[in-house]
Design a protein around this motif. Sequence first.
Motif, short mmCIF file in Angstrom:
data_model
loop_
_atom_site.label_atom_id
_atom_site.label_comp_id
_atom_site.label_asym_id
_atom_site.label_seq_id
_atom_site.Cartn_x
_atom_site.Cartn_y
_atom_site.Cartn_z
N ASP A 306 0.81 -1.22 0.00
CA ASP A 306 0.00 0.00 0.00
C ASP A 306 0.84 1.26 0.00
N ASP A 307 1.96 1.23 0.71
CA ASP A 307 2.82 2.41 0.85
C ASP A 307 3.95 2.44 -0.18
N MET A 308 3.84 1.60 -1.22
CA MET A 308 4.84 1.51 -2.28
C MET A 308 6.20 1.04 -1.75
N VAL A 309 6.17 0.30 -0.65
CA VAL A 309 7.40 -0.33 -0.14
C VAL A 309 7.59 -1.64 -0.90
N ALA A 310 8.82 -1.88 -1.35
CA ALA A 310 9.10 -3.06 -2.18
C ALA A 310 9.41 -4.28 -1.32
N HIS A 311 8.91 -5.44 -1.77
CA HIS A 311 9.14 -6.72 -1.09
C HIS A 311 9.64 -7.73 -2.12
N LEU A 312 10.74 -8.40 -1.80
CA LEU A 312 11.28 -9.43 -2.68
C LEU A 312 10.57 -10.75 -2.41
N GLY A 313 10.10 -11.42 -3.47
CA GLY A 313 9.38 -12.67 -3.31
C GLY A 313 9.88 -13.76 -4.23
N ASP A 314 9.15 -14.88 -4.26
CA ASP A 314 9.44 -16.05 -5.10
C ASP A 314 10.83 -16.61 -4.83
N PHE A 315 10.92 -17.46 -3.79
CA PHE A 315 12.17 -18.09 -3.42
C PHE A 315 12.27 -19.52 -3.95
N GLY A 316 11.54 -19.81 -5.03
CA GLY A 316 11.52 -21.17 -5.55
C GLY A 316 12.84 -21.67 -6.07
N LEU A 317 13.75 -20.75 -6.45
CA LEU A 317 15.08 -21.16 -6.94
C LEU A 317 16.18 -20.85 -5.94
N ALA A 318 15.82 -20.43 -4.73
CA ALA A 318 16.81 -20.00 -3.75
C ALA A 318 17.75 -21.14 -3.37
N ARG A 319 18.97 -20.76 -2.98
CA ARG A 319 19.96 -21.72 -2.49
C ARG A 319 20.42 -21.28 -1.11
N LEU A 320 20.51 -22.23 -0.18
CA LEU A 320 21.01 -21.97 1.17
C LEU A 320 22.43 -22.48 1.25
N LEU A 321 23.36 -21.57 1.43
CA LEU A 321 24.78 -21.93 1.42
C LEU A 321 25.32 -21.92 2.84
N ASP A 322 25.65 -23.06 3.35
CA ASP A 322 26.24 -23.18 4.69
C ASP A 322 27.75 -23.19 4.54
N GLU A 323 28.37 -22.07 4.91
CA GLU A 323 29.82 -21.96 4.73
C GLU A 323 30.60 -22.99 5.55
N ASP A 324 30.02 -23.42 6.67
CA ASP A 324 30.73 -24.37 7.53
C ASP A 324 30.88 -25.74 6.87
N LYS A 325 30.00 -26.06 5.91
CA LYS A 325 30.06 -27.36 5.27
C LYS A 325 31.06 -27.41 4.12
N GLY A 353 30.22 -22.04 -13.07
CA GLY A 353 30.53 -21.46 -11.76
C GLY A 353 29.50 -21.85 -10.72
N THR A 354 29.84 -21.70 -9.46
CA THR A 354 28.94 -22.05 -8.37
C THR A 354 28.07 -20.86 -7.98
N VAL A 355 26.92 -21.18 -7.42
CA VAL A 355 26.00 -20.15 -6.96
C VAL A 355 26.63 -19.36 -5.82
N SER A 356 26.49 -18.04 -5.86
CA SER A 356 27.11 -17.20 -4.84
C SER A 356 26.31 -15.92 -4.67
N ALA A 357 26.59 -15.20 -3.59
CA ALA A 357 25.94 -13.92 -3.35
C ALA A 357 26.26 -12.93 -4.47
N GLU A 358 27.47 -13.06 -5.04
CA GLU A 358 27.85 -12.16 -6.14
C GLU A 358 26.94 -12.35 -7.35
N GLY A 359 26.40 -13.56 -7.52
CA GLY A 359 25.45 -13.79 -8.61
C GLY A 359 24.19 -12.97 -8.45
N ASP A 360 23.68 -12.87 -7.21
CA ASP A 360 22.53 -12.02 -6.94
C ASP A 360 22.84 -10.55 -7.22
N ILE A 361 24.07 -10.13 -6.91
CA ILE A 361 24.45 -8.73 -7.15
C ILE A 361 24.41 -8.42 -8.64
#
Length: 467
Positions: A306-325, A353-361
């Motif tokens: 309503d207030d024109m605030v943006a929300h990111l959605g659709d996480f169907g392709l998301a990847r969870l990267l656990d750096e400890d693993k 290449g592997t999926v990374s945060a830089e890919g989102d950027i």
Amino acid sequence: MSGNFFQGSIPSSFGNLKSLEILDLSRNNLSGIIPYELRNLSRLKSLNLSFNHLHGEVPTGGVFSNTTALSLHGNEDFCGGIPQLKMPACPVLHLKKHKKPLQLKVILIIVVTGVLLCTIASVIILYMMKKPKRLSSGTSNLEDRLLMVSYGELYEATNGFSSTNLIGTGGFGSVYKGTLRCFNKPVAVKVLNLQTRGASKSFVVECRALAKVRHRNLMKILTCCSSIDYKGADFKALVFEFMPNGSLENWLHNEEQPDSGDLNLNLRQRLNVAIDIAQALDYLHSGCMEIIVHCDIKPSNIFLDDDMVAHLGDFGLARLLDEDKGNGNREQATSSLVKGTIGYIPPEYGMGGTVSAEGDIYSYGILLLEMITGKKPTDNMFSENLSLHNMCKMTLSEGLIEQVDPLLQVKSDNTIREALVSFARIGVASSSEIPSERMGIKDVIMELLAINRRLSCLQGIKVVTQN
């Protein structure tokens, strides 16, 4: 003090600033309750606490008795306040210590009896109702904290998944507008097309990702459903808060909606959307227990409330990267498992290449260039030798004005022209073909906020929408 990433609670010592007339703490990361001392500021004429993580009782008196001087949007779990705010009553959390022992025993007996009766009633109701299938183990945590709904309730909420309620389609399913009896606002029901390859996995991935996140610029999931439909077929759906202003795609490109010619965002609004999504990515990449890579940043996955605030959605392709693993998680992150959307996929994914945060950027940088030029990265004008990134990079030195979206009618004001060039320069730097040369998301946010402050200094922003 708006938009400065302040954290922690609001100091009660602000109540000593007797001459304070305006206090704007909006768009920060403040938490805790509103100090009651603020109601004693007799000269306070405007108080803006919107878009934080505040909760608890809203005080009364002083500025809190004037709804026109008070802004509390974008927070959660507020209660109390004056009746005009229409907030729920605050619950009684504990008994007062000065109660007599006999009174305390009576009250405890009443409370325990009430809890037992409610528990028994709930068990009877659940036994009588047809229980839906349980979700897979990957979504069990989400189920534990969300209200379960049945296929029948969603069927009723969307008028039988009627085409008149259809508000969008995607690679894995369709989205319908609906109204649930247990929720007093419209909802968006994402129904997975389980005949599509990868749809079931997408459902599990999205549930896992959304179970770990909570941020004002991410789509808020209300509930999920894994059941069977009236024909005995498997059924999976996610239910989100409905975004009344639709997707960013509709605002940037509304060729398919000829009756929506008035849809347009001015420069300030586009800048605010860019800041909102950058903050969402910063949270996903560094604010969670695991790094979450969205993998599908594009206008059709960004929604406006309503207030024109943006929300990111659709996480169907998301990847969870656990750096400890370490390498143990490399298989999950392999780019061959990512489809994404042509035009927004970073080039390294196409080269193994592997999926990374830089890919989102990278995808985010393309999004910025699309917002400033009004051109999709898949526009017919682009070929192997010319891309949206290259076009903007080549024209930066010339001021870029010829490439600006014609819906932004820019007058010859130097501040506006500089803001446009700076906006585009961030997009170009973020969408570099070399991952190590892309801007960090925190630097992106700082640069965008700097542009926002420069525009705020103008008496009247000289960007108007086309009639």
